[in-house]
Motif scaffolding. Structure first.
Motif, PDB file in Angstrom:
ATOM      1  N   VAL A  92       0.869  -1.168   0.000  1.00  0.00           N
ATOM      2  CA  VAL A  92       0.000   0.000   0.000  1.00  0.00           C
ATOM      3  C   VAL A  92       0.913   1.227   0.000  1.00  0.00           C
ATOM      4  O   VAL A  92       1.818   1.332   0.836  1.00  0.00           O
ATOM      5  CB  VAL A  92      -0.931   0.028   1.218  1.00  0.00           C
ATOM      6  N   TYR A  93       0.672   2.126  -0.931  1.00  0.00           N
ATOM      7  CA  TYR A  93       1.496   3.320  -1.081  1.00  0.00           C
ATOM      8  C   TYR A  93       0.761   4.521  -0.497  1.00  0.00           C
ATOM      9  O   TYR A  93      -0.415   4.753  -0.813  1.00  0.00           O
ATOM     10  CB  TYR A  93       1.841   3.545  -2.546  1.00  0.00           C
ATOM     11  N   TYR A  94       1.470   5.268   0.340  1.00  0.00           N
ATOM     12  CA  TYR A  94       0.891   6.413   1.033  1.00  0.00           C
ATOM     13  C   TYR A  94       1.630   7.691   0.661  1.00  0.00           C
ATOM     14  O   TYR A  94       2.864   7.711   0.561  1.00  0.00           O
ATOM     15  CB  TYR A  94       0.996   6.244   2.544  1.00  0.00           C
ATOM     16  N   CYS A  95       0.879   8.742   0.547  1.00  0.00           N
ATOM     17  CA  CYS A  95       1.413  10.079   0.330  1.00  0.00           C
ATOM     18  C   CYS A  95       1.541  10.775   1.693  1.00  0.00           C
ATOM     19  O   CYS A  95       0.655  10.638   2.546  1.00  0.00           O
ATOM     20  CB  CYS A  95       0.422  10.827  -0.571  1.00  0.00           C
ATOM     21  N   ASN A  96       2.639  11.500   1.895  1.00  0.00           N
ATOM     22  CA  ASN A  96       2.862  12.221   3.145  1.00  0.00           C
ATOM     23  C   ASN A  96       3.293  13.652   2.864  1.00  0.00           C
ATOM     24  O   ASN A  96       4.103  13.894   1.964  1.00  0.00           O
ATOM     25  CB  ASN A  96       3.941  11.518   3.965  1.00  0.00           C
ATOM     26  N   ALA A  97       2.742  14.575   3.624  1.00  0.00           N
ATOM     27  CA  ALA A  97       3.134  15.978   3.539  1.00  0.00           C
ATOM     28  C   ALA A  97       3.709  16.413   4.873  1.00  0.00           C
ATOM     29  O   ALA A  97       3.057  16.240   5.916  1.00  0.00           O
ATOM     30  CB  ALA A  97       1.920  16.838   3.184  1.00  0.00           C
ATOM     31  N   LYS A  98       4.930  16.947   4.860  1.00  0.00           N
ATOM     32  CA  LYS A  98       5.580  17.380   6.084  1.00  0.00           C
ATOM     33  C   LYS A  98       5.946  18.850   5.965  1.00  0.00           C
ATOM     34  O   LYS A  98       6.656  19.266   5.041  1.00  0.00           O
ATOM     35  CB  LYS A  98       6.833  16.547   6.342  1.00  0.00           C
ATOM     36  N   TYR A  99       5.457  19.653   6.939  1.00  0.00           N
ATOM     37  CA  TYR A  99       5.701  21.093   6.915  1.00  0.00           C
ATOM     38  C   TYR A  99       7.195  21.362   7.026  1.00  0.00           C
ATOM     39  O   TYR A  99       7.874  20.815   7.897  1.00  0.00           O
ATOM     40  CB  TYR A  99       4.940  21.740   8.067  1.00  0.00           C
ATOM     41  N   ALA A 100       7.708  22.186   6.133  1.00  0.00           N
ATOM     42  CA  ALA A 100       9.147  22.400   6.055  1.00  0.00           C
ATOM     43  C   ALA A 100       9.727  23.068   7.296  1.00  0.00           C
ATOM     44  O   ALA A 100      10.920  22.927   7.586  1.00  0.00           O
ATOM     45  CB  ALA A 100       9.476  23.222   4.813  1.00  0.00           C
TER      46      ALA A 100
END
Length: 118
Positions: A92-100
């Motif tokens: 299962v492939y997940y997208c992640n967003a991390k605040y810089a």
């Protein structure tokens, strides 16, 4: 805040898939974006990461030269192009967003299944 992955499915070994992840509800260009994957019984692992402007990318060793991460900040979308797929890429492939500016602020998508099998 929403991250929506798509593009997963069943593909034969050696085939290709492109996974888009559409983001909304936050300032996309302020976030480092990554793709992770997870198989049952194992920890989630990072596959690829791209900087805010797209100029810097990093890859897990087993996917380097086969996968390409890219982003379109005008469309608030990050992509994972997967070529020469192998059975061991099944996950299962997940997208992640991390605040810089504060890595504790990060978001996940719901995941999309990729199965590589003949």
């Amino acid at each position: 805040v929403q991250l929506v992955e798509s593009g997963g499915g069943l593909v034969q070994p050696g085939g290709s898939l492109r996974l888009p992840c559409a983001a909304s509800g936050f300032t996309f260009s302020n976030y480092v974006m990554s793709w992770y994957r997870q198989v049952p019984g194992k920890e989630r692992e990072v596959v690829a990461t791209i900087s805010r402007g797209g100029g810097t990318t990093n890859y897990e060793a087993s996917v380097k030269d086969r996968f390409t991460i890219s982003r379109d900040n005008a469309k608030n979308t990050v992509y994972l192009q997967m070529n020469s797929l192998k059975a061991e890429d099944t996950a299962v492939y997940y997208c992640n967003a991390k605040y810089a500016f504060d890595s504790s602020r990060n978001y996940w998508g719901q995941g999309t299944q990729v199965t590589v099998s003949s």
